[in-house]
Design a protein around this motif. Structure first.
Motif, PDB file in Angstrom:
ATOM      1  N   ILE A  62     -15.158  28.007  10.253  1.00 45.23           N
ATOM      2  CA  ILE A  62     -15.482  26.813   9.174  1.00 45.23           C
ATOM      3  C   ILE A  62     -14.444  25.846   9.229  1.00 45.23           C
ATOM      4  O   ILE A  62     -13.023  26.292   9.301  1.00 45.23           O
ATOM      5  CB  ILE A  62     -15.456  27.398   7.804  1.00 45.23           C
ATOM      6  N   ILE A  63     -14.628  24.679   9.566  1.00 48.45           N
ATOM      7  CA  ILE A  63     -13.701  23.799   9.525  1.00 48.45           C
ATOM      8  C   ILE A  63     -13.795  22.363   8.674  1.00 48.45           C
ATOM      9  O   ILE A  63     -15.036  22.474   8.308  1.00 48.45           O
ATOM     10  CB  ILE A  63     -13.571  23.066  11.282  1.00 48.45           C
ATOM     11  N   SER A  64     -12.823  21.703   8.382  1.00 45.83           N
ATOM     12  CA  SER A  64     -13.021  20.540   7.409  1.00 45.83           C
ATOM     13  C   SER A  64     -12.860  19.304   8.047  1.00 45.83           C
ATOM     14  O   SER A  64     -11.551  19.119   8.735  1.00 45.83           O
ATOM     15  CB  SER A  64     -12.243  20.635   6.133  1.00 45.83           C
ATOM     16  N   VAL A  65     -13.527  18.373   8.268  1.00 47.26           N
ATOM     17  CA  VAL A  65     -13.518  17.074   8.953  1.00 47.26           C
ATOM     18  C   VAL A  65     -13.279  16.093   7.921  1.00 47.26           C
ATOM     19  O   VAL A  65     -14.042  15.869   6.880  1.00 47.26           O
ATOM     20  CB  VAL A  65     -14.695  16.547   9.745  1.00 47.26           C
ATOM     21  N   VAL A  66     -12.215  14.790   7.946  1.00 45.76           N
ATOM     22  CA  VAL A  66     -12.255  13.934   6.887  1.00 45.76           C
ATOM     23  C   VAL A  66     -13.400  13.078   6.973  1.00 45.76           C
ATOM     24  O   VAL A  66     -13.915  12.853   8.168  1.00 45.76           O
ATOM     25  CB  VAL A  66     -10.885  12.875   7.691  1.00 45.76           C
ATOM     26  N   ASN A  77     -18.269   9.973   8.979  1.00 47.34           N
ATOM     27  CA  ASN A  77     -19.051   8.710   8.962  1.00 47.34           C
ATOM     28  C   ASN A  77     -19.184   7.939  10.255  1.00 47.34           C
ATOM     29  O   ASN A  77     -20.145   7.313  10.663  1.00 47.34           O
ATOM     30  CB  ASN A  77     -18.723   7.927   7.825  1.00 47.34           C
ATOM     31  N   ASP A  78     -18.060   7.749  10.703  1.00 46.49           N
ATOM     32  CA  ASP A  78     -17.849   7.122  12.199  1.00 46.49           C
ATOM     33  C   ASP A  78     -18.747   7.871  13.322  1.00 46.49           C
ATOM     34  O   ASP A  78     -18.921   7.482  14.319  1.00 46.49           O
ATOM     35  CB  ASP A  78     -16.395   7.087  12.394  1.00 46.49           C
ATOM     36  N   GLY A  79     -18.841   9.015  13.109  1.00 50.06           N
ATOM     37  CA  GLY A  79     -19.594   9.814  14.040  1.00 50.06           C
ATOM     38  C   GLY A  79     -19.461  11.276  14.008  1.00 50.06           C
ATOM     39  O   GLY A  79     -18.249  11.911  14.397  1.00 50.06           O
ATOM     40  N   PRO A  80     -20.343  12.002  13.628  1.00 49.40           N
ATOM     41  CA  PRO A  80     -20.122  13.504  13.109  1.00 49.40           C
ATOM     42  C   PRO A  80     -19.595  14.140  14.473  1.00 49.40           C
ATOM     43  O   PRO A  80     -18.757  15.010  14.820  1.00 49.40           O
ATOM     44  CB  PRO A  80     -21.270  14.054  12.740  1.00 49.40           C
ATOM     45  N   ALA A  81     -20.380  14.056  15.629  1.00 49.09           N
ATOM     46  CA  ALA A  81     -20.004  14.924  16.827  1.00 49.09           C
ATOM     47  C   ALA A  81     -18.793  14.458  17.606  1.00 49.09           C
ATOM     48  O   ALA A  81     -18.004  15.358  17.665  1.00 49.09           O
ATOM     49  CB  ALA A  81     -21.034  14.775  17.913  1.00 49.09           C
TER      50      ALA A  81
END
Length: 84
Positions: A46-50, A55-59
């Motif tokens: 499990i990771i957390s992305v800002v 919103n600028d590009g999930p991948a």
């Protein structure tokens, strides 16, 4: 290890679906997700992305964060074993 090349390699693995991710919650400016792969020792994490990065590009945001985790020794690739 050059983080840019690592990020590009992980991005390619995401495109090839060798690494997959699924967002499961948004809270306090972060997107939490489950990452699954056959190339990391940890087959699921499990990771957390800002959220702004997401919103600028999930991948792209996932590739960047995974590259940072690999660089920092928090996630490890399965060692390659030569077959004779």
């Amino acid at each position: 290890m050059d983080i840019d090349y690592l990020e590009q390699a992980i991005g390619a693995m995401l495109m090839a679906k060798v690494i997959t991710f699924e967002a499961n919650s948004w809270a306090f400016g972060f997107v939490d997700m489950v990452v699954k792969s056959t190339v990391f020792v940890e087959s699921e994490s499990i990771i957390s992305v800002v959220e702004d990065d997401w919103n600028d590009g999930p991948a792209a945001s996932v590739a960047k964060l995974l590259a940072e985790h690999v660089r920092d020794g928090e996630i490890h690739f399965i060692p390659v074993e030569e077959q004779h």
